[in-house]
Design a protein around this motif. Sequence first.
Motif, PDB file in Angstrom:
ATOM      1  N   CYS A   8      -6.572  20.957  65.769  1.00 35.64           N
ATOM      2  CA  CYS A   8      -6.056  21.716  64.634  1.00 35.64           C
ATOM      3  C   CYS A   8      -4.768  22.424  65.051  1.00 35.64           C
ATOM      4  O   CYS A   8      -4.641  22.888  66.177  1.00 35.64           O
ATOM      5  CB  CYS A   8      -7.109  22.718  64.168  1.00 35.64           C
ATOM      6  SG  CYS A   8      -6.517  23.764  62.825  1.00 35.64           S
ATOM      7  N   CYS A  11      -3.909  27.582  64.108  1.00 34.83           N
ATOM      8  CA  CYS A  11      -3.885  28.866  64.818  1.00 34.83           C
ATOM      9  C   CYS A  11      -3.967  28.589  66.307  1.00 34.83           C
ATOM     10  O   CYS A  11      -4.162  27.452  66.740  1.00 34.83           O
ATOM     11  CB  CYS A  11      -4.966  29.831  64.326  1.00 34.83           C
ATOM     12  SG  CYS A  11      -6.579  29.699  65.109  1.00 34.83           S
ATOM     13  N   TYR A  41     -16.614  23.257  66.983  1.00 35.56           N
ATOM     14  CA  TYR A  41     -16.335  24.309  65.994  1.00 35.56           C
ATOM     15  C   TYR A  41     -15.065  23.980  65.208  1.00 35.56           C
ATOM     16  O   TYR A  41     -14.112  23.424  65.744  1.00 35.56           O
ATOM     17  CB  TYR A  41     -16.140  25.626  66.736  1.00 35.56           C
ATOM     18  CG  TYR A  41     -15.809  26.817  65.853  1.00 35.56           C
ATOM     19  CD1 TYR A  41     -16.815  27.630  65.347  1.00 35.56           C
ATOM     20  CD2 TYR A  41     -14.489  27.124  65.525  1.00 35.56           C
ATOM     21  CE1 TYR A  41     -16.521  28.729  64.545  1.00 35.56           C
ATOM     22  CE2 TYR A  41     -14.189  28.213  64.730  1.00 35.56           C
ATOM     23  CZ  TYR A  41     -15.203  29.021  64.238  1.00 35.56           C
ATOM     24  OH  TYR A  41     -14.913  30.102  63.446  1.00 35.56           O
ATOM     25  N   LEU A  42     -15.065  24.321  63.940  1.00 34.81           N
ATOM     26  CA  LEU A  42     -13.822  24.365  63.176  1.00 34.81           C
ATOM     27  C   LEU A  42     -14.019  25.313  62.013  1.00 34.81           C
ATOM     28  O   LEU A  42     -15.152  25.684  61.701  1.00 34.81           O
ATOM     29  CB  LEU A  42     -13.365  22.974  62.704  1.00 34.81           C
ATOM     30  CG  LEU A  42     -13.965  22.354  61.445  1.00 34.81           C
ATOM     31  CD1 LEU A  42     -13.288  21.036  61.156  1.00 34.81           C
ATOM     32  CD2 LEU A  42     -15.450  22.152  61.557  1.00 34.81           C
ATOM     33  N   HIS A 175      -9.439  34.515  63.927  1.00 34.52           N
ATOM     34  CA  HIS A 175      -9.943  33.950  65.182  1.00 34.52           C
ATOM     35  C   HIS A 175      -9.318  34.672  66.388  1.00 34.52           C
ATOM     36  O   HIS A 175      -9.566  35.825  66.567  1.00 34.52           O
ATOM     37  CB  HIS A 175      -9.787  32.429  65.211  1.00 34.52           C
ATOM     38  CG  HIS A 175     -10.725  31.780  64.225  1.00 34.52           C
ATOM     39  ND1 HIS A 175     -10.473  31.716  62.879  1.00 34.52           N
ATOM     40  CD2 HIS A 175     -11.948  31.226  64.378  1.00 34.52           C
ATOM     41  CE1 HIS A 175     -11.496  31.142  62.262  1.00 34.52           C
ATOM     42  NE2 HIS A 175     -12.405  30.833  63.140  1.00 34.52           N
TER      43      HIS A 175
HETATM   44  S1  SF4 Z   1     -10.058  28.460  64.208  1.00 33.84           S
HETATM   45 FE1  SF4 Z   1      -9.690  27.296  62.313  1.00 33.84          FE
HETATM   46  S2  SF4 Z   1      -7.466  27.427  61.999  1.00 33.84           S
HETATM   47 FE2  SF4 Z   1      -7.849  28.035  64.126  1.00 33.84          FE
HETATM   48  S3  SF4 Z   1      -7.608  26.131  65.278  1.00 33.84           S
HETATM   49 FE3  SF4 Z   1      -9.791  26.340  64.822  1.00 33.84          FE
HETATM   50  S4  SF4 Z   1     -10.061  25.182  62.938  1.00 33.84           S
HETATM   51 FE4  SF4 Z   1      -7.885  25.564  63.146  1.00 33.84          FE
END
Ligand code: SF4
Length: 752
Positions: A8, A11, A41-42, A175
């Motif tokens: 991703c 962030c 996780y996402l 996060h």
């Molecule tokens: S916390 Fe959410 S926005 Fe940040 S890298 Fe992980 S999936 Fe992407």
Amino acid sequence: MTWKKTACILCSENCGLEIKVDAGRFTHIRGDKANPESRGYLCQKATRLDHYQNHEDRLSSPLEKQADGSWKPISWDIAIAAIAQKLLAIKAEYGGKTIAYYGGGGQGNHLGGVYGASLREALETPFLYTALAQEKTGDFWVNGKLFGKQTCHITSDVENASYVVFLGTNPWQSHGFARARVVLKEIQRDPSRTMVVIDPRRTKTAQMADIHLQLRPGTDAYLLAALLAILVETGSIDSGFLDAHCTGAEPVLSSLRQIPISEFIAIAGLQEEEVRKVAQGLAAAPAACIRADLGIQQSQNSSLNSYLEKLLFLLTGNLGKEGSNNFHSFLMPLIGHSPDADKDPRIARTAIHNMAPISKLYPPNILPDEILGDHPEHIRAVFVDSANPVVSGADSGAYKKAFSALDLLVVVDVCLSETAEMADYVLPACSQFEKTEATFFSLKFPGNAFHLRTPIAPKHPGTLPEPEMYRRLCVALGALPERFPLLEATAKYGGRKAFGIALKLLFSRKPKLASMAPLVLYSTLGKTLGKDMESAAVLWAAAHHYAKRHHSAVRRAGITGKDLGEALFDKLLASRSGLIFSRHRYDDTLSFIRHSDKKIHLAIPELIAALEALPTTAQAPSSEFPFLLMAGERRSYNANTIYRSPDWRKDDPDGRMQMAKSDAETLGVASGDTVTVRSEVGELSVVVQCSDAILPGVVSIPHGYGLAYPVDGKRVVFGPQVNELTSSGHCDTITKTPFHKGVPVAILGKTP
Ligand code: SF4
Ligand SMILES: Nc1nc2c(c(=O)[nH]1)N[C@H]1C(S)=C(S)[C@@H](COP(=O)(O)OP(=O)(O)OC[C@H]3O[C@@H](n4cnc5c(=O)[nH]c(N)nc54)[C@H](O)[C@@H]3O)O[C@H]1N2
Ligand SMILES: Nc1nc2c(c(=O)[nH]1)N[C@H]1C(S)=C(S)[C@@H](COP(=O)(O)OP(=O)(O)OC[C@H]3O[C@@H](n4cnc5c(=O)[nH]c(N)nc54)[C@H](O)[C@@H]3O)O[C@H]1N2
Ligand SMILES: [Mo]
């Protein structure tokens, strides 16, 4: 269709992802369980990434602005030649220091920026402006003073802490550490662990906390000083830690003894009993850590806040153990160290503000002045890559005025951003899923991780990866040879060891090329790494450097080989889900201190003076601007300005302004009404959302809205562009980082 591995880009966590791609579309997205950090996780933002990859506003050709303001698509050759010729002319007439570079990487892409550094070398400009210097340079500056180098960056071992303080951060949304929501729930459920949130809003994280200190915005320095003073008053300081690892404690302690504890807590609007409980908890915890972010770094007294935050974990001895704060290593340096400019005349100061760099970065808040100012060396050309300062910098009005006065503005982006719209030339980049990419957010301890991503989607027509743009530009500038026949042949046939020797020889003969080492590696070793992998070449140097310095930690991570640097490089290239490339031990931490006496230097005279100069009465709101605006809240559906299509949002399409019910009633407005907000520098229309989460007198607008997107042939702006309201002068005196979290505003009733 198979699952393709990537990460991703929204962030700094860069969670590992698996994506199914069908005819260029991202049809399925899930967390990658093999990623060692995110472990499957996402969050909700990542599942919408097709809206980043495929939308109406992707660029498919270099563009040249015409005299009438229209765009003319031009070829890459013509674009590169024209830009190089204009840069050379400006450099020849006014000097390289009149050219500034802005950006070089965002939340998912840092490889381009490494090669962008070679462009700055070719142009002979030190002026690198980045978003980091509008949030983190206070933190870096304090680290430099305390620990010896601004690169002595601190991590927070939230996952293992028994006592956690979230200071001006809302990790449920933003996060800031791996698997944030899972970890927050674990802490919440565990009766032996304590979560403290210090935030003027009752955020989702605050709702999960054991203790929420809902202070008045901008009063963190008072609260932190009171916490520290209580520790001193009650004899709760870890004097064993201070004696063993610190110098300069006395001036700090004596200043803290003078703090009027009760008055300071009253200024923060809190109950003394609650604050004392937190001081006690911190001192008694087996392992405590503090995790701070924009709530203290983009608000009143930000440098002082960062200092007091660090004193809090240092005076309680929470450094260098599991569950505390720690240093970490860098595989690739995300930041540098800038020595005191007063002591080193070689450090370049800006022409107008006489501003010296921090961590080699210059602050976006001053750039409009540096362009418009009356000085022979004012900035005349700006090269922007991966940033949208017209939207993300303080005071959009000032940015627009300054950028329209430039002799040359070049913007590298995937879409026609607000900054690109102002450019003379726009260069279209491949998206982050179409090129080899990585971030240097490898800021973890004791295990540090890195993830090299390879392309998972076909290149959008007409685009190039940034490193190739920089190579072509530097060739056109006459700073880089097109080919390196001998080196290329050595890389291909001689093996890496011989290549290393040949490279050293070249650099000793041509030192100017050594300063552009990334592009030399790209042009030579890069060609041996496989299709589309050239830009990974720079990791070769990084791997060798890292393996030399941290060999035990690399071996502990399971990487072995006679030539450890080569082994690490091969592993970095081959690990499609990312890898833990080093494992330090907690008691290694103190070896990261860079003062020559290996001690932490607790006293920072400038900030002790700032602490002593804090007014001892609360600041009254101004009558003209009675509300405090938090300009830039992180929510479920904002991600800086990375998503351009408004369709990615599942809720909050208007980016509503949170406001206390009582304030709304006084103003005669209700949720859904549109109001005008006015600040010292601008006005903005926003839709109101009444909320119990926010204190009366305070309002909050998200950042990342106010972007234009084509609808039926017209560019329509979606949501409020919050930096229409922020001013560049409202900032920290040492670092020039903006006080976005407390912008004085007036709310002018309902707009019919
Ligand atoms: S916390 Fe959410 S926005 Fe940040 S890298 Fe992980 S999936 Fe992407
Ligand atoms: N969803 C989402 N997540 C993101 C991003 C995004 O755009 N969207 N952006 C990423 C980036 S680049 C960054 S830097 C991080 C930032 O992450 P955070 O700093 O956690 O995010 P913010 O919501 O800007 O601010 C955090 C909190 O500061 C509080 N605050 C405001 N004023 C004060 C004050 O005076 N004192 C204290 N103690 N707190 C105050 C706000 O109420 C808010 O809850 O988020 C990253 N994650
Ligand atoms: N008022 C206020 N302002 C803020 C904030 C706030 O809280 N309040 N937050 C601040 C913070 S913490 C940050 S980090 C900044 C972020 O702001 P910026 O530094 O401007 O960065 P981004 O918004 O992440 O992205 C900028 C551009 O990168 C482009 N892009 C995406 N992928 C690629 C690519 O592969 N290559 C290239 N070349 N371009 C690409 C996007 O299209 C976008 O135009 O905003 C800051 N601005
Ligand atoms: Mo940020």
